[in-house]
Design an enzyme around this catalytic site. Structure first.
Site, PDB file in Angstrom:
ATOM      1  N   HIS A   1       0.834  -1.203   0.000  1.00 35.23           N
ATOM      2  CA  HIS A   1       0.000   0.000   0.000  1.00 35.23           C
ATOM      3  C   HIS A   1       0.873   1.259   0.000  1.00 35.23           C
ATOM      4  CE1 HIS A   1      -2.617   2.905   2.393  1.00 35.23           C
ATOM      5  NE2 HIS A   1      -3.336   2.672   1.307  1.00 35.23           N
TER       6      HIS A   1
ATOM      7  N   HIS B   1      -0.570  10.719  -2.475  1.00 27.41           N
ATOM      8  CA  HIS B   1      -1.890  10.416  -1.919  1.00 27.41           C
ATOM      9  C   HIS B   1      -2.775  11.654  -1.796  1.00 27.41           C
ATOM     10  CE1 HIS B   1      -4.903   9.743   1.233  1.00 27.41           C
ATOM     11  NE2 HIS B   1      -4.985   8.540   0.687  1.00 27.41           N
TER      12      HIS B   1
HETATM   13  O1  G3P Z   1      -6.743   1.580  -2.622  1.00 30.11           O
HETATM   14  C1  G3P Z   1      -6.932   1.249  -1.281  1.00 30.11           C
HETATM   15  C2  G3P Z   1      -6.613   2.410  -0.377  1.00 30.11           C
HETATM   16  O2  G3P Z   1      -5.405   2.974  -0.790  1.00 30.11           O
HETATM   17  C3  G3P Z   1      -7.677   3.447  -0.347  1.00 30.11           C
HETATM   18  O3  G3P Z   1      -7.472   4.434   0.610  1.00 30.11           O
HETATM   19  O4  G3P Z   1      -6.777   6.651   1.386  1.00 30.11           O
HETATM   20  O5  G3P Z   1      -5.135   4.796   1.398  1.00 30.11           O
HETATM   21  O6  G3P Z   1      -5.868   5.793  -0.757  1.00 30.11           O
HETATM   22  P1  G3P Z   1      -6.252   5.462   0.651  1.00 30.11           P
HETATM   23 MG    MG Z   2      -4.836   4.541  -2.150  1.00 25.59          MG
END
Ligand code: G3P
Ligand code: MG
Length: 245
Positions: free
Chosen positions: A14, A56
């Site tokens: 992630h 992000h």
């Molecule tokens: O794609 C899954 C996750 O990344 C969604 O939330 O805020 O971490 O982009 P965020």
């Molecule tokens: Mg994400």
């Protein structure tokens, strides 16, 4: 004691290996690759000159300490900001990468979850640029385009019937989501830890969808999710399941 791999549970790095290096930087993606990640996730915004940038937030406040927004600066202007020091001084050379740079690092064999943070309502033409880049790099097969912005997913689908789509549930009621997922021919449902439950996982599987959950940084939690059938988790620690807990 839980340890070892969980059968068939896909671990998706992630924002790269973002528990160990600054999120969404080349350092974070390189580390994810070194740690053997089979899949990575990252977030995409569009700069003022239409370059696709991997970051992000829509602004630089959290990771660079400045109030500017991505959409107001060109990628060359964005290149001046240090987005690594907030995490650790060792990473002061990290800059906001462009999408093509990230794809170079993760290579052609890695499954890519490209999260479009916003579609054309905020970033005119972004869906077309992403599709064009994936076509040019022959990455349509390995890349899943996901978004909370379901209009953006519709735009991607309209442009490219072969695009793989992931549906981030967000605030959409689940009944409406199933219908929209069908219309989009999306392949996966992405739920937060708060949203996931056994009924939703089973509902996804009945519809032949993968059900993926974010953000899971605890091995015991990953094992619990696997028991209810979750197919994969987004984690900041690509070797999460190799730790003994
Ligand atoms: O794609 C899954 C996750 O990344 C969604 O939330 O805020 O971490 O982009 P965020
Ligand atoms: Mg994400």
């Amino acid at each position: 004691m839980l340890s070892g791999k969980v059968d068939a549970m896909r671990l998706i790095a992630h924002r790269g290996a973002s528990g160990l290096a600054p999120e969404n930087t080349l350092a974070s993606f390189r580390l994810a690759m070194e740690l053997g990640a089979e899949a990575v996730e990252f977030d995409v915004h569009q700069a003022a000159d239409k370059e696709l940038m991997v970051i992000h937030d829509e602004s630089l406040r959290r990771t660079a300490g400045w109030p500017e927004h991505i959409r107001d600066l060109t990628w060359q202007e964005l290149c001046r900001f240090d987005v690594g020091s907030w995490f650790d001084a060792r990473f002061s050379a990290e800059r906001i990468p462009r999408l093509d740079e990230v794809l170079d690092v993760v290579g052609k064999k890695t499954e890519v979850h490209l999260e479009l943070k916003r579609g054309s309502a905020i970033y005119p033409g972004i869906e077309g640029r992403v599709v064009e880049l994936l076509r040019r790099r022959r990455a349509l097969k390995t890349c899943v385009v996901s978004s909370f912005d379901h209009q953006a997913l519709r735009a991607v689908r309209a442009l490219e019937p072969k695009a793989r789509l992931g549906y981030l549930l967000g605030d959409t009621p689940i009944a409406a989501a199933w219908e929209e997922i069908r219309e989009l021919s999306a392949e996966s449902l992405h739920l937060s830890l708060r949203q996931v439950n056994a009924a939703r996982v089973a509902g996804g599987h009945r519809r032949r969808l993968r059900v993926l959950v974010y953000t899971v940084n605890d091995a015991a939690e990953a094992h619990r999710l696997r028991k209810i059938g979750v197919d994969g988790v987004f984690t900041n620690f690509p070797r999460l399941l190799e730790k003994t807990v």
